[in-house]
Motif scaffolding. Structure first.
Motif: not given
Length: 124
Positions: A27, A30-31, A80, A83-84, A86-88, A90-91
């Motif tokens: 994950r 990918e992020a 931050h 969306p891209v 935020e996912e990074y 979080n991952a």
């Protein structure tokens, strides 16, 4: 002795490969790739880095202002909340949590308190 070290290095390599196969690591990769391939995110990252460099330079000369801090914080917040990104983030946090758990598991059988050893050896 070198055989033991070699075995530990082999185990470390194997552990690294196992971690690379986990969903948390995949994950994260990918992020990370998504951020690297997102032009808007890259522009915002460059802006944050530029503002950070300007702030550091201004702080070193005593010319930093609250406005400078505010601009940097606003740019970081904008980055931050993408969306891209935020996912990074979080991952990245999920992977760090996994690695901390692995580190605790490795450290558990070791009877070494490095903080306690700093003042000297072998206190009763």
């Amino acid at each position: 002795m070198s055989t033991n070290v070699s075995k530990l290095e082999d185990l470390g390599h194997e552990l690294g490969e196992e971690i690379a196969d986990t969903p948390a690591y995949q994950r994260f990769e990918e992020a990370k790739a998504a951020v690297e391939n997102d032009d808007e995110a890259q522009e915002k990252i460059a802006e944050v880095e530029r503002l950070r460099d300007e702030f550091v330079a201004a702080r070193e000369t005593g010319e930093a202002t609250q406005s400078d801090i505010g601009k940097l914080q606003q740019a970081q917040n904008e980055l931050h909340t993408m969306p891209v990104m935020e996912e990074y983030l979080n991952a990245q946090e999920a992977l760090q949590n996994q690695l901390e758990a692995v580190n605790r598991a490795i450290s558990e059988p070791l009877a070494v308190d490095f903080g306690g050893e700093a003042g000297g050896c072998c206190h009763d």
